[in-house]
Design an enzyme around this catalytic site. Structure first.
Site, PDB file in Angstrom:
ATOM      1  N   ARG A 166     -14.519   8.350   1.292  1.00  0.00           N
ATOM      2  CA  ARG A 166     -13.392   7.424   1.146  1.00  0.00           C
ATOM      3  C   ARG A 166     -12.359   7.684   2.237  1.00  0.00           C
ATOM      4  NH1 ARG A 166      -9.468   9.004  -1.694  1.00  0.00           N
ATOM      5  NH2 ARG A 166     -10.660   9.689  -3.490  1.00  0.00           N
ATOM      6  N   TYR A 185      -4.633 -19.111   3.724  1.00  0.00           N
ATOM      7  CA  TYR A 185      -5.848 -18.960   2.921  1.00  0.00           C
ATOM      8  C   TYR A 185      -5.480 -18.819   1.437  1.00  0.00           C
ATOM      9  CZ  TYR A 185     -10.130 -16.784   1.173  1.00  0.00           C
ATOM     10  OH  TYR A 185     -11.251 -16.481   0.452  1.00  0.00           O
ATOM     11  N   ASP A 211      -3.605 -13.271  10.585  1.00  0.00           N
ATOM     12  CA  ASP A 211      -4.978 -13.367  10.077  1.00  0.00           C
ATOM     13  C   ASP A 211      -5.780 -14.100  11.150  1.00  0.00           C
ATOM     14  OD1 ASP A 211      -7.368 -14.138   8.858  1.00  0.00           O
ATOM     15  OD2 ASP A 211      -6.452 -14.344   6.883  1.00  0.00           O
ATOM     16  N   LYS A 235     -16.748 -13.079   7.717  1.00  0.00           N
ATOM     17  CA  LYS A 235     -16.957 -14.344   8.417  1.00  0.00           C
ATOM     18  C   LYS A 235     -17.586 -14.085   9.793  1.00  0.00           C
ATOM     19  CE  LYS A 235     -14.867 -15.589   4.669  1.00  0.00           C
ATOM     20  NZ  LYS A 235     -13.439 -15.766   4.556  1.00  0.00           N
TER      21      LYS A 235
HETATM   22  C1  LIG Z   1     -12.381 -15.434   3.678  1.00  0.00           C
HETATM   23  C2  LIG Z   1     -11.003 -15.277   4.193  1.00  0.00           C
HETATM   24  C3  LIG Z   1     -10.151 -14.280   3.691  1.00  0.00           C
HETATM   25  C4  LIG Z   1     -10.559 -13.358   2.565  1.00  0.00           C
HETATM   26  O1  LIG Z   1     -11.562 -12.485   2.947  1.00  0.00           O
HETATM   27  P1  LIG Z   1     -12.633 -11.849   1.907  1.00  0.00           P
HETATM   28  O2  LIG Z   1     -13.533 -11.064   2.809  1.00  0.00           O
HETATM   29  O3  LIG Z   1     -13.311 -12.993   1.218  1.00  0.00           O
HETATM   30  O4  LIG Z   1     -11.873 -11.006   0.955  1.00  0.00           O
HETATM   31  C5  LIG Z   1      -8.890 -14.169   4.261  1.00  0.00           C
HETATM   32  N1  LIG Z   1      -8.467 -14.988   5.238  1.00  0.00           N
HETATM   33  C6  LIG Z   1      -9.253 -15.979   5.724  1.00  0.00           C
HETATM   34  C7  LIG Z   1      -8.732 -16.859   6.814  1.00  0.00           C
HETATM   35  C8  LIG Z   1     -10.536 -16.159   5.225  1.00  0.00           C
HETATM   36  O5  LIG Z   1     -11.297 -17.153   5.704  1.00  0.00           O
END
Ligand SMILES: *Cc1c(COP(=O)(O)O)cnc(C)c1O
Length: 384
Positions: free
Chosen positions: A49, A101, A173, A198
């Site tokens: 961890r 998001y 983000d 993603k």
């Molecule tokens: C999918 C997504 C998230 C969240 O991420 P997870 O891996 O599903 O927790 C945050 N910001 C954006 C822009 C996303 O597309």
């Protein structure tokens, strides 16, 4: 040493770092625990961890790609976002965009509701709302550009300049763009987060995240919190994600080439009302995207003419697009935001956000671009 390109960083990250057998690809370390050398003599790792070699090599590679000093790999994109919020105390103000998001929005609102920090939700493309927000000297401003699903563009340099004047930290983000298309830390941001679920992993087989900081100090502070809360990413997910990162640059190139071909088809087609993509000169953020991005990205959305019948028939007419949420994998996905990703918003909130019942979103994959175009054309032809 000369400055490395993104391709070289992505492909070479951790290569030939194995001290034991000179494995070219870094091995995966699944062990949860590490033996002490002797009484009170800790080695470089003690417990997974706190630190793990497979996670660290990914963190370093991602930090280098974003030109940050410190990378932290987390168990999801959401936990990376939660981690950034650890800089806030109850009297601190967090400013977020109204169209971020959905999961981020839920996290911000519910933690603020419990008194963990103060929250202001604004339209960050409106200078008057930015003026008012910065006048309150926020501790942190959250930025997401391009936005989802309408790909609105926020001026990163302008926000970073304003933030400097009020000693506000800027977190971006960067999930939709990846460092291939946008590097916020080079434009003045302090923190970048990704849902590596993603594009960064890119193969739709890992849920994970990362947080990268411009300074070593902030990185170390947040790494301490990541361990304290227990949200660091798993060794196996880190191994897979680094494997995905190797091809990030050529994948993004192909994703964007295919997206550009689809945009060309959609703007011309009679079944389509309007197309949202920053590459279009008609897009309100086009000039800004050209200035701050190094690519227009491969997410796009569009409104069909007609109503639910057309939407259903269009989706059923597609062969090479899976009807699914998420994005950034090699395979093309189609999403109906009103009933899928943005279903948690009521009809009124959807209307305010510009999410119409006829809006469709594509995550354009890396299949053959002409075949994708032919597929979409066939599905569109069938609904007029
Ligand atoms: C999918 C997504 C998230 C969240 O991420 P997870 O891996 O599903 O927790 C945050 N910001 C954006 C822009 C996303 O597309």
């Amino acid at each position: 040493m000369s400055k490395k390109t993104l391709s070289t960083i992505a492909v070479r990250g951790g290569i030939e770092s194995d001290g034991q057998y000179a494995a070219v690809v870094p091995p995966i370390y699944l062990s949860s625990t590490y033996a002490f050398k002797g009484f009170d003599e800790k080695g470089p790792y003690d417990y997974s961890r706190c630190g793990n070699p497979s996670r660290d090599v990914l963190a370093q590679t991602l930090a280098e790609l974003e030109e940050g000093e410190h990378g932290i790999v987390t168990s999801s994109g959401t936990s990376a976002i939660h981690l950034a919020l650890q800089v806030l105390r109850p009297d601190d103000l967090l400013v977020v965009p109204h169209d971020c998001y959905g999961g981020s929005y839920r996290l911000f609102v519910n933690l603020a509701d419990r008194g963990q920090f103060k929250l202001k939700v604004i339209n960050q493309t409106d200078p008057a709302q930015l003026d008012a927000a910065f006048a309150e000297k926020p501790k942190l401003i959250w930025v997401e550009t391009p936005s989802n699903p309408l790909l609105r563009i926020t001026d990163l340099k302008d926000i970073c300049q304003r933030a400097k004047a009020s000693e506000t930290l800027v977190a971006v983000d960067n999930t939709f763009m990846t460092p291939v298309c946008q590097r916020p830390l080079t434009l003045g941001a302090d923190i970048v987060v990704h849902s590596t679920t993603k594009y960064i992993n890119g193969h739709s087989d890992v849920v994970a995240g990362t947080l990268i900081t411009k300074t070593k100090e902030l990185g170390e502070e947040l790494a301490w919190w990541a361990n304290c809360i227990g949200i660091t990413g798993s060794a196996f997910d880190s191994y897979l994600t680094l494997r995905g990162v190797r091809t990030l640059v050529p994948r993004m190139k192909q994703h964007q080439e295919n997206a550009a071909k689809l945009v060309d088809l959609l703007v011309e087609h009679d079944a389509v009302e309007v197309v949202y993509h920053p590459s279009l000169p008609s897009h309100p953020g086009h000039e800004l995207a050209k200035a701050q991005q190094t690519g227009f990205g491969a997410m796009l959305s569009f409104e069909l003419k007609g109503g639910q019948e057309e939407v259903v028939n269009f989706i059923n007419g597609l062969e090479h697009f899976s009807l699914a949420e998420s994005l950034g994998g090699t395979e093309s996905l189609v999403c109906h935001p009103a009933t899928m990703t943005h279903a948690a918003m009521d009809t009124k909130a959807q209307a305010t956000a510009g999410i119409k019942p006829s809006l469709m979103r594509f995550s354009v994959g890396i299949e053959d671009g002409d075949e994708l175009v032919a597929d979409v054309k066939k599905a569109l032809d069938a609904i007029i």
